[in-house]
Design an enzyme around this catalytic site. Structure first.
Site, PDB file in Angstrom:
ATOM      1  CG  ASN A  78      14.016  94.914  34.149  1.00 21.68           C
ATOM      2  OD1 ASN A  78      13.739  95.702  33.250  1.00 21.68           O
ATOM      3  ND2 ASN A  78      13.163  94.579  35.078  1.00 21.68           N
ATOM      4  CG  ASP A  92      10.892  96.707  32.013  1.00 27.13           C
ATOM      5  OD1 ASP A  92      10.790  96.044  30.972  1.00 27.13           O
ATOM      6  OD2 ASP A  92      10.359  96.386  33.076  1.00 27.13           O
ATOM      7  CG  HIS A  93      14.853 101.498  33.674  1.00 26.17           C
ATOM      8  ND1 HIS A  93      13.780 102.292  34.018  1.00 26.17           N
ATOM      9  CD2 HIS A  93      15.101 100.718  34.745  1.00 26.17           C
ATOM     10  CE1 HIS A  93      13.406 102.004  35.255  1.00 26.17           C
ATOM     11  NE2 HIS A  93      14.180 101.048  35.717  1.00 26.17           N
ATOM     12  NE  ARG A  95      11.705 113.610  20.176  1.00 24.37           N
ATOM     13  CZ  ARG A  95      10.651 113.603  19.360  1.00 24.37           C
ATOM     14  NH1 ARG A  95       9.517 113.061  19.758  1.00 24.37           N
ATOM     15  NH2 ARG A  95      10.734 114.124  18.159  1.00 24.37           N
ATOM     16  CG  HIS A 151       6.962  94.911  34.905  1.00 23.12           C
ATOM     17  ND1 HIS A 151       7.101  95.494  36.143  1.00 23.12           N
ATOM     18  CD2 HIS A 151       5.643  94.611  34.797  1.00 23.12           C
ATOM     19  CE1 HIS A 151       5.919  95.539  36.744  1.00 23.12           C
ATOM     20  NE2 HIS A 151       5.026  95.011  35.943  1.00 23.12           N
ATOM     21  NE  ARG A 153       5.674  99.131  35.233  1.00 18.12           N
ATOM     22  CZ  ARG A 153       5.655  99.152  36.560  1.00 18.12           C
ATOM     23  NH1 ARG A 153       4.545  99.413  37.189  1.00 18.12           N
ATOM     24  NH2 ARG A 153       6.748  98.929  37.243  1.00 18.12           N
ATOM     25  NE  ARG A 165       4.253 103.676  34.661  1.00 18.28           N
ATOM     26  CZ  ARG A 165       3.507 102.892  35.447  1.00 18.28           C
ATOM     27  NH1 ARG A 165       2.319 102.484  35.033  1.00 18.28           N
ATOM     28  NH2 ARG A 165       3.951 102.530  36.620  1.00 18.28           N
ATOM     29  CD  GLU A 172      10.226  92.264  36.601  1.00 22.28           C
ATOM     30  OE1 GLU A 172       9.669  93.378  36.598  1.00 22.28           O
ATOM     31  OE2 GLU A 172      11.402  92.100  36.903  1.00 22.28           O
ATOM     32  CB  THR A 198      10.400 101.112  39.185  1.00 19.37           C
ATOM     33  OG1 THR A 198      10.845  99.772  39.048  1.00 19.37           O
ATOM     34  CG2 THR A 198      10.961 101.704  40.465  1.00 19.37           C
ATOM     35  CB  THR A 199       8.158  96.692  41.078  1.00 24.33           C
ATOM     36  OG1 THR A 199       7.880  96.427  39.713  1.00 24.33           O
ATOM     37  CG2 THR A 199       7.325  95.787  41.940  1.00 24.33           C
ATOM     38  CD  GLU A 245      13.261  89.073  40.891  1.00 30.14           C
ATOM     39  OE1 GLU A 245      12.953  88.353  39.902  1.00 30.14           O
ATOM     40  OE2 GLU A 245      13.519  90.276  40.790  1.00 30.14           O
ATOM     41  CG  HIS A 277      13.526  96.816  43.199  1.00 33.03           C
ATOM     42  ND1 HIS A 277      12.497  96.952  42.291  1.00 33.03           N
ATOM     43  CD2 HIS A 277      13.705  98.036  43.736  1.00 33.03           C
ATOM     44  CE1 HIS A 277      12.056  98.186  42.295  1.00 33.03           C
ATOM     45  NE2 HIS A 277      12.776  98.872  43.157  1.00 33.03           N
ATOM     46  N   GLY A 278      17.115  97.304  42.650  1.00 35.98           N
ATOM     47  CA  GLY A 278      18.081  98.222  43.257  1.00 35.98           C
ATOM     48  C   GLY A 278      19.489  97.666  43.381  1.00 35.98           C
ATOM     49  CG  HIS A 314      17.931 102.446  37.577  1.00 38.66           C
ATOM     50  ND1 HIS A 314      18.954 103.063  38.246  1.00 38.66           N
ATOM     51  CD2 HIS A 314      17.224 103.433  36.982  1.00 38.66           C
ATOM     52  CE1 HIS A 314      18.853 104.361  38.081  1.00 38.66           C
ATOM     53  NE2 HIS A 314      17.810 104.615  37.315  1.00 38.66           N
TER      54      HIS A 314
HETATM   55  N1  PXP Z   1      12.977  92.427  39.749  1.00 32.67           N
HETATM   56  C1  PXP Z   1      11.708  92.880  39.770  1.00 32.67           C
HETATM   57  C2  PXP Z   1      10.616  91.931  40.133  1.00 32.67           C
HETATM   58  C3  PXP Z   1      11.401  94.212  39.432  1.00 32.67           C
HETATM   59  O1  PXP Z   1      10.138  94.639  39.445  1.00 32.67           O
HETATM   60  C4  PXP Z   1      12.468  95.076  39.052  1.00 32.67           C
HETATM   61  C5  PXP Z   1      12.167  96.487  38.691  1.00 32.67           C
HETATM   62  O2  PXP Z   1      11.411  96.540  37.538  1.00 32.67           O
HETATM   63  C6  PXP Z   1      13.759  94.549  39.029  1.00 32.67           C
HETATM   64  C7  PXP Z   1      13.989  93.227  39.402  1.00 32.67           C
HETATM   65  C8  PXP Z   1      14.936  95.361  38.585  1.00 32.67           C
HETATM   66  O3  PXP Z   1      15.147  96.444  39.446  1.00 32.67           O
HETATM   67  P1  PXP Z   1      16.224  97.526  39.067  1.00 32.67           P
HETATM   68  O4  PXP Z   1      15.771  98.183  37.798  1.00 32.67           O
HETATM   69  O5  PXP Z   1      16.236  98.455  40.231  1.00 32.67           O
HETATM   70  O6  PXP Z   1      17.528  96.798  38.875  1.00 32.67           O
END
Ligand code: PXP
Length: 251
Positions: A11, A13-14, A22, A56, A58, A62, A83, A113-114, A164, A204-205, A227
């Protein structure tokens, strides 16, 4: 049954979150100073062994923006997993860019985040209609849910082929008392999902420490991780971060 080969969806996104910190008010027409480029990160992640790229977009753009997603769709050679919130607007975007898969997630503007799993039971008709529309377009459908029996059953009933499992509660409990309990919920959820013929992903996490236990969840198909990989990449680069996670996932 142990897991044969768990796939890794990265993922990214970060990377976009960092760019937006910035350059939120400056468009990409300003050229290469607008960094980091999430498209470049996606390509490097693939080269390092990612089995797919997850984004993801949104509603308020953002983090990752629709233009990023279009470019990523065009340039990557693995799979694009998008997502999305269960809205008409996001469904229309999915039908425009045709990701390989969508994962429907709950979404509120305030969260960073979600945060929780999707309430499939409470929003059954809406979710089912999105699953049906996306499936008709050839898109694989997944629902991001807490490992709860009624949500898993409703997911199967909706026609989605994948779930998931939300690993956030487990990740948060990792250094606390509830860890074994949360892991147990994930194990049971994965078993129930697979009994219902759902393909079971998780995310997630997940990080470089808790992956050792996460990978013991039975019948796992794919992990979506963002992340911890992007964080590690600040020290070691995205290639090492992806390679290391790939190696840990499959022991
Ligand atoms: N899966 C889903 C559905 C999520 O919403 C996220 C967070 O955006 C992740 C996985 C990834 O989570 P993390 O960034 O904590 O690894």
């Amino acid at each position: 049954m142990s897991n044969a080969n768990i796939l890794l969806g990265v993922n990214i996104d970060h990377a976009a979150t960092l760019r937006q910190a910035r350059f939120r008010d400056i468009g990409s027409e300003f050229g290469p100073i607008v960094e980091p480029d999430p498209v470049a990160i996606a390509l490097l992640a693939e080269e390092a062994g990612a089995d797919g790229i997850t984004v993801h977009p949104r509603e308020d753009e953002r983090h990752i923006q629709r233009e990023d997603v279009r470019l990523i769709r065009e340039k990557i050679s693995t799979r694009l997993n998008m997502e999305m919130a269960a809205t008409d607007e996001m469904l229309a975007f999915a039908l425009e860019i045709l990701p390989d898969s969508i994962c429907i997630v709950p979404e509120s503007r305030e969260e960073v985040t979600t945060e929780g799993g999707l309430d499939v039971v409470g929003n059954f008709e809406r979710i089912k209609s999105i699953v049906v529309a996306a499936s008709k377009a050839g898109i694989v459908t997944s629902l991001f849910i807490d490992p709860e029996s009624d949500q898993i059953a409703a997911s199967a009933e909706s026609g989605a082929t994948h779930i998931e499992l939300h690993t956030g509660a487990y990740a948060n409990a990792y250094y606390r008392d509830g860890r074994a309990h949360e892991l147990g919920r994930l194990l049971n959820g994965a078993k129930q999902g697979s009994r219902l013929n759902l393909t079971v992903n998780a995310g997630h996490g997940i990080n470089y420490t808790n992956i050792e236990e996460i990978r013991t969840i039975p019948r796992l198909h794919e992990l979506n991780i963002g992340h911890s990989i992007i964080s590690r990449a600040l020290f070691s680069g995205i290639s090492e971060a992806v390679q290391k996670m790939k190696a840990l996932i499959n022991g």
